[in-house]
Write an enzyme that holds these catalytic residues in place. Structure first.
Site, PDB file in Angstrom:
ATOM      1  N   HIS A  17       0.845  -1.204   0.000  1.00  0.00           N
ATOM      2  CA  HIS A  17       0.000   0.000   0.000  1.00  0.00           C
ATOM      3  C   HIS A  17       0.879   1.254   0.000  1.00  0.00           C
ATOM      4  O   HIS A  17       0.604   2.214  -0.717  1.00  0.00           O
ATOM      5  CB  HIS A  17      -0.875   0.073   1.263  1.00  0.00           C
ATOM      6  CG  HIS A  17      -1.876  -1.026   1.419  1.00  0.00           C
ATOM      7  ND1 HIS A  17      -1.943  -1.821   2.539  1.00  0.00           N
ATOM      8  CD2 HIS A  17      -2.865  -1.444   0.599  1.00  0.00           C
ATOM      9  CE1 HIS A  17      -2.939  -2.683   2.416  1.00  0.00           C
ATOM     10  NE2 HIS A  17      -3.508  -2.491   1.242  1.00  0.00           N
ATOM     11  N   LYS A  41     -17.582  -6.594   8.461  1.00  0.00           N
ATOM     12  CA  LYS A  41     -16.336  -7.325   8.721  1.00  0.00           C
ATOM     13  C   LYS A  41     -15.860  -7.050  10.139  1.00  0.00           C
ATOM     14  O   LYS A  41     -16.145  -5.994  10.708  1.00  0.00           O
ATOM     15  CB  LYS A  41     -15.243  -6.850   7.758  1.00  0.00           C
ATOM     16  CG  LYS A  41     -15.293  -7.500   6.394  1.00  0.00           C
ATOM     17  CD  LYS A  41     -14.005  -7.184   5.658  1.00  0.00           C
ATOM     18  CE  LYS A  41     -14.050  -7.594   4.208  1.00  0.00           C
ATOM     19  NZ  LYS A  41     -12.892  -7.074   3.469  1.00  0.00           N
ATOM     20  N   ARG A  90      -1.779  -6.020  -7.968  1.00  0.00           N
ATOM     21  CA  ARG A  90      -0.591  -6.846  -7.682  1.00  0.00           C
ATOM     22  C   ARG A  90      -0.373  -7.894  -8.757  1.00  0.00           C
ATOM     23  O   ARG A  90       0.730  -8.128  -9.197  1.00  0.00           O
ATOM     24  CB  ARG A  90      -0.757  -7.567  -6.333  1.00  0.00           C
ATOM     25  CG  ARG A  90      -0.592  -6.666  -5.147  1.00  0.00           C
ATOM     26  CD  ARG A  90      -1.073  -7.343  -3.916  1.00  0.00           C
ATOM     27  NE  ARG A  90      -2.480  -7.721  -4.064  1.00  0.00           N
ATOM     28  CZ  ARG A  90      -3.232  -8.174  -3.093  1.00  0.00           C
ATOM     29  NH1 ARG A  90      -2.730  -8.366  -1.907  1.00  0.00           N
ATOM     30  NH2 ARG A  90      -4.497  -8.475  -3.298  1.00  0.00           N
ATOM     31  N   SER A 129      -2.691  -7.829   3.239  1.00  0.00           N
ATOM     32  CA  SER A 129      -2.945  -7.610   4.670  1.00  0.00           C
ATOM     33  C   SER A 129      -3.332  -8.925   5.344  1.00  0.00           C
ATOM     34  O   SER A 129      -2.936  -9.181   6.480  1.00  0.00           O
ATOM     35  CB  SER A 129      -4.086  -6.600   4.858  1.00  0.00           C
ATOM     36  OG  SER A 129      -3.724  -5.352   4.335  1.00  0.00           O
TER      37      SER A 129
HETATM   38  O1  PNS Z   1      -8.708  -2.910   0.621  1.00  0.00           O
HETATM   39  P1  PNS Z   1      -9.949  -3.523   0.027  1.00  0.00           P
HETATM   40  O2  PNS Z   1     -10.775  -4.197   1.090  1.00  0.00           O
HETATM   41  O3  PNS Z   1      -9.658  -4.413  -1.153  1.00  0.00           O
HETATM   42  O4  PNS Z   1     -10.826  -2.264  -0.547  1.00  0.00           O
HETATM   43  C1  PNS Z   1     -12.068  -2.469  -1.184  1.00  0.00           C
HETATM   44  C2  PNS Z   1     -12.800  -1.125  -1.360  1.00  0.00           C
HETATM   45  C3  PNS Z   1     -12.858  -0.361  -0.058  1.00  0.00           C
HETATM   46  C4  PNS Z   1     -12.094  -0.287  -2.397  1.00  0.00           C
HETATM   47  C5  PNS Z   1     -14.234  -1.416  -1.895  1.00  0.00           C
HETATM   48  O5  PNS Z   1     -14.775  -2.489  -1.177  1.00  0.00           O
HETATM   49  C6  PNS Z   1     -15.165  -0.227  -1.742  1.00  0.00           C
HETATM   50  O6  PNS Z   1     -14.982   0.810  -2.346  1.00  0.00           O
HETATM   51  N1  PNS Z   1     -16.185  -0.396  -0.896  1.00  0.00           N
HETATM   52  C7  PNS Z   1     -17.164   0.631  -0.613  1.00  0.00           C
HETATM   53  C8  PNS Z   1     -18.551   0.214  -1.077  1.00  0.00           C
HETATM   54  C9  PNS Z   1     -18.740   0.514  -2.555  1.00  0.00           C
HETATM   55  O7  PNS Z   1     -18.592   1.624  -3.018  1.00  0.00           O
HETATM   56  N2  PNS Z   1     -19.089  -0.525  -3.336  1.00  0.00           N
HETATM   57  C10 PNS Z   1     -19.358  -0.367  -4.745  1.00  0.00           C
HETATM   58  C11 PNS Z   1     -18.298  -0.966  -5.618  1.00  0.00           C
HETATM   59  S1  PNS Z   1     -18.721  -2.641  -5.968  1.00  0.00           S
END
Ligand code: PNS
Length: 164
Positions: A17, A41, A90, A129
């Site tokens: 990150h 979560k 990645r 993570s």
């Molecule tokens: O670090 P992560 O858990 O892979 O991040 C995922 C993230 C936070 C980018 C994604 O889950 C997100 O933006 N969630 C917020 C809800 C949302 O906007 N969902 C619509 C897209 S499917």
């Protein structure tokens, strides 16, 4: 002023990150790192802890802001007048998931939120993570994965967990 948001769980932030953060901070005038408050979560670190860790880990980069959000990213981005989300890729395994999120966000926002991908440097391509937490939970060495102060905080979580 070109602003972008780097959304994520950051539970915890890794060198992968931080590599994306450093490189995106050189592209945008302001990079807002925003921690998703995902109530479905159970994270290792609370949102407040993750924000604090990210602030400490990025304190040497001047154009970084750290924040958190709940709900949809497109709503958060619109409220903050941000039109670009940054995500790290990645490996090919990330691609399908990221493509789906990026396309959903673009569609739902009527094209107002685009996603820019930075390919994670090869040395961090293996990092996640989840694997950092698993390694730490068994007392393994995570010094190559996260800054020292983050590693200490992770080990402390598992030490407290083991005492309870
Ligand atoms: O670090 P992560 O858990 O892979 O991040 C995922 C993230 C936070 C980018 C994604 O889950 C997100 O933006 N969630 C917020 C809800 C949302 O906007 N969902 C619509 C897209 S499917």
């Amino acid at each position: 002023m070109k602003r972008a948001v780097y959304p994520g769980s950051f539970d915890p932030v890794t060198y992968g990150h931080l590599d994306v953060i450093r490189r995106a901070s050189e592209i945008f005038d302001v990079l807002v790192i925003s921690v998703l408050n995902n109530k479905t979560k159970t994270p290792l670190f609370s949102v407040e802890e993750r924000v604090k860790i990210l602030k400490e880990a990025t304190k040497d980069i001047p154009n970084i802001q750290v924040d958190s959000f709940s709900g949809l990213l497109i709503h958060y981005a619109a409220e903050n007048h941000i039109h670009v989300a940054v995500r790290g890729l990645r490996a090919i395994t990330d691609f399908e998931y990221e493509l789906q999120i990026a396309q959903t966000n673009r569609k739902l926002s009527d094209g107002r939120l685009d996603t820019m991908f930075l390919t994670t440097s090869l040395e961090y391509a293996y990092l996640s993570s989840s694997s950092v937490k698993e390694i730490a939970s068994f007392g393994g060495d995570i010094s190559q994965c996260v800054p020292d102060f983050v590693a200490e905080l992770i080990y402390e979580k598992y030490r407290v967990g083991a005492r309870e």
